[in-house]
Motif scaffolding. Structure first.
Motif, PDB file in Angstrom:
ATOM      1  N   ALA A 136       0.975  -1.174   0.066  1.00 44.16           N
ATOM      2  CA  ALA A 136      -0.032   0.079  -0.046  1.00 44.16           C
ATOM      3  C   ALA A 136       0.943   1.182   0.056  1.00 44.16           C
ATOM      4  CB  ALA A 136      -1.037  -0.259   1.282  1.00 44.16           C
ATOM      5  N   GLU A 137       1.931   1.276   0.776  1.00 37.99           N
ATOM      6  CA  GLU A 137       2.844   2.424   0.905  1.00 37.99           C
ATOM      7  C   GLU A 137       3.609   2.487  -0.602  1.00 37.99           C
ATOM      8  OE1 GLU A 137       6.469   4.000   3.549  1.00 37.99           O
ATOM      9  OE2 GLU A 137       5.791   1.980   3.791  1.00 37.99           O
ATOM     10  N   LYS A 138       3.681   1.528  -1.270  1.00 37.35           N
ATOM     11  CA  LYS A 138       4.539   1.611  -2.444  1.00 37.35           C
ATOM     12  C   LYS A 138       3.577   2.158  -3.385  1.00 37.35           C
ATOM     13  CE  LYS A 138       7.094  -1.303  -5.759  1.00 37.35           C
ATOM     14  NZ  LYS A 138       7.354  -2.679  -6.128  1.00 37.35           N
ATOM     15  N   GLU A 139       2.479   1.772  -3.363  1.00 35.28           N
ATOM     16  CA  GLU A 139       1.326   2.291  -4.309  1.00 35.28           C
ATOM     17  C   GLU A 139       1.125   3.870  -4.213  1.00 35.28           C
ATOM     18  OE1 GLU A 139      -2.183   0.054  -3.945  1.00 35.28           O
ATOM     19  OE2 GLU A 139      -1.339  -1.817  -5.228  1.00 35.28           O
ATOM     20  N   LYS A 140       1.188   4.406  -2.934  1.00 37.73           N
ATOM     21  CA  LYS A 140       1.033   5.454  -2.477  1.00 37.73           C
ATOM     22  C   LYS A 140       2.217   6.633  -2.881  1.00 37.73           C
ATOM     23  CE  LYS A 140      -0.951   8.432   1.284  1.00 37.73           C
ATOM     24  NZ  LYS A 140      -1.508   8.282   2.787  1.00 37.73           N
ATOM     25  N   LEU A 141       3.173   5.853  -2.764  1.00 33.20           N
ATOM     26  CA  LEU A 141       4.418   6.770  -3.407  1.00 33.20           C
ATOM     27  C   LEU A 141       4.470   6.860  -4.671  1.00 33.20           C
ATOM     28  CD1 LEU A 141       7.352   5.126  -1.185  1.00 33.20           C
ATOM     29  CD2 LEU A 141       6.485   7.490  -1.155  1.00 33.20           C
ATOM     30  N   GLU A 142       3.946   6.048  -5.509  1.00 32.52           N
ATOM     31  CA  GLU A 142       3.824   6.024  -7.059  1.00 32.52           C
ATOM     32  C   GLU A 142       2.781   6.984  -7.572  1.00 32.52           C
ATOM     33  OE1 GLU A 142       3.198   2.030  -8.345  1.00 32.52           O
ATOM     34  OE2 GLU A 142       5.488   1.456  -7.943  1.00 32.52           O
ATOM     35  N   THR A 143       1.663   7.155  -6.687  1.00 30.81           N
ATOM     36  CA  THR A 143       0.478   7.932  -6.958  1.00 30.81           C
ATOM     37  C   THR A 143       0.383   9.275  -6.398  1.00 30.81           C
ATOM     38  OG1 THR A 143      -0.986   6.750  -5.482  1.00 30.81           O
ATOM     39  CG2 THR A 143      -0.881   6.002  -7.674  1.00 30.81           C
ATOM     40  N   ASP A 144       0.681   9.371  -5.249  1.00 30.56           N
ATOM     41  CA  ASP A 144       0.888  10.590  -4.393  1.00 30.56           C
ATOM     42  C   ASP A 144       1.963  11.473  -4.401  1.00 30.56           C
ATOM     43  OD1 ASP A 144       0.093  12.679  -2.642  1.00 30.56           O
ATOM     44  OD2 ASP A 144      -0.944  11.347  -0.944  1.00 30.56           O
ATOM     45  N   ALA A 145       2.025  12.603  -5.079  1.00 30.22           N
ATOM     46  CA  ALA A 145       3.416  13.307  -5.047  1.00 30.22           C
ATOM     47  C   ALA A 145       3.598  13.816  -3.808  1.00 30.22           C
ATOM     48  CB  ALA A 145       3.210  14.419  -6.192  1.00 30.22           C
ATOM     49  N   MET A 146       2.744  14.517  -3.071  1.00 33.88           N
ATOM     50  CA  MET A 146       3.008  15.185  -1.674  1.00 33.88           C
ATOM     51  C   MET A 146       3.573  14.088  -0.631  1.00 33.88           C
ATOM     52  SD  MET A 146       2.609  18.159  -2.163  1.00 33.88           S
ATOM     53  CE  MET A 146       2.448  18.623  -0.190  1.00 33.88           C
ATOM     54  N   PHE A 147       2.852  12.796  -0.709  1.00 33.79           N
ATOM     55  CA  PHE A 147       3.316  11.977   0.152  1.00 33.79           C
ATOM     56  C   PHE A 147       5.004  11.419  -0.380  1.00 33.79           C
ATOM     57  CE2 PHE A 147       3.764   7.426   1.121  1.00 33.79           C
ATOM     58  CZ  PHE A 147       3.649   7.169   2.296  1.00 33.79           C
TER      59      PHE A 147
END
Length: 358
Positions: A136-147
């Protein structure tokens, strides 16, 4: 004939590549032979290695990590797109079966039944190891620029804190690059230490031979040396001082023995008494001998008590002694008159009761 294996390069005359495909297809055997006997059930026999230490539930024995078994492998599910495999094997010490399966979520193996794990695990976060990134963290890094930006700032902060330790490790590793110089310095150090140890061993052996000891000797310490220097067992005077005092005592001592004091204790006293008794006997013999000299009588005045006395005058070349018979204490000073050659005795007897004319 028995079952033939397609491992040779002989192709029979009726072999058709389009129909049979291979020699295994021609002989109707599987390439894995006995390992594929349950392949129709989705089970393949493999060589399984125990991933960690376990305790068997059947015989309660310990099975160490790395022990190998012939296990039945089959697919039981998926973790996202990663398949999950289960392995069933028989304990080599009993009839109990052990089942284990893969756990892709934790990159580990789980025990399904037949055994229990020997707990030797630790927390990777507490051990400061690199943790795997969650999906989940890996997908968020790929989609969310602020994160992703916030995550990058945290990573830079971790790098800044770990940089001194990393530089220290790099400097320490750089000191070991020149293997030849390090090896030469180490061997030189060993040679010097070996020489010092050999000299110390020689000294210890000399001390053991001198003191007749067979025990190991400990190295000397400064405190032991100071204490040994204070506990000297030598005399305060030197050898020269002792010799000088002894010579002085000998030179100031009299050449003749002192008449006072009888050496030898009780034995010396007994000898001294015997010598005195011998002198008294000699005097008595002289007085009672037939060669006595002139004897004259002397009477005292009337009314006065006079005691009978005998005066013996001994004239020798070197001594004159007067002995009174009534005083026995003075006999100790009487010399041995038997040694004199020219001795004259004069004895005077006086009695108060005798007549003057007799």
């Amino acid at each position: 004939m028995g079952e033939r294996k397609g491992t040779n390069k002989y192709y029979p005359p009726d072999f058709d590549p389009a129909k049979h495909g291979s020699l295994n297809g021609y002989h109707k055997t599987h390439a894995l032979r006995e390992r594929a006997r349950k392949l129709s059930q989705g089970i393949l026999i493999i060589r399984f290695e125990m991933p960690y230490n376990i305790w068997c539930d059947g015989c309660k024995n310990h099975i160490g990590m790395g022990v190998r078994y012939n296990a039945e492998k089959k697919k039981v599910g998926n973790y996202y797109t990663t398949p999950i495999y289960r392995f069933k094997m028989k304990c080599h010490l009993c009839v109990n079966y052990i089942e284990m399966q893969t756990d892709p979520a934790t990159c580990d193996y789980l025990i399904v039944s037949g055994a229990r794990r020997k707990e030797e695990r630790w927390d990777m976060a507490d051990n400061e190891q690199i943790l795997t990134t969650e999906r989940a963290e890996k997908e968020k890094l790929e989609t969310d620029a602020m994160f992703k930006l916030d995550h990058g700032g945290k990573d830079k902060e971790k790098l800044r804190k770990a940089l001194p330790s990393l530089l220290e490790i790099q400097d320490h590793q750089s000191g070991w690059k020149d293997d030849f110089q390090l090896n030469s310095a180490l061997r030189r150090k060993f040679r010097m230490e070996k020489k010092v140890l050999a000299e110390q061993e020689e000294k210890d052996n000399a001390v053991r031979m001198r003191t007749n000891l067979s025990i190991p000797l400990l190295p000397e310490k400064e405190d032991d040396k100071k204490l040994a220097a204070l506990l000297t067992y030598q005399a305060p005077d030197s050898y020269e001082d002792k010799q000088h005092s002894k010579r002085k005592e000998i030179s100031s001592r009299s050449w003749f023995k002192s008449p006072k004091g009888t050496p030898g204790g009780a034995a010396g006293s007994l000898l001294h008494k015997l010598r005195l008794q011998g002198k008294e006997t000699v005097v008595a013999k002289a007085l009672g001998s037939s060669h006595s000299p002139l004897i004259r009588k002397r009477s005292g005045e009337p009314g006065n008590k006079t005691e009978a006395s005998a005066t013996v005058t001994c004239r020798q070349s070197d001594a004159e002694v007067v002995t009174r018979q009534g005083q026995s204490s003075n006999m100790s000073h009487t010399p041995d008159i038997s040694r004199g050659a020219g001795v004259s005795l004069v004895a005077d007897y006086s009695d108060s009761d005798s007549d003057a004319g007799q």
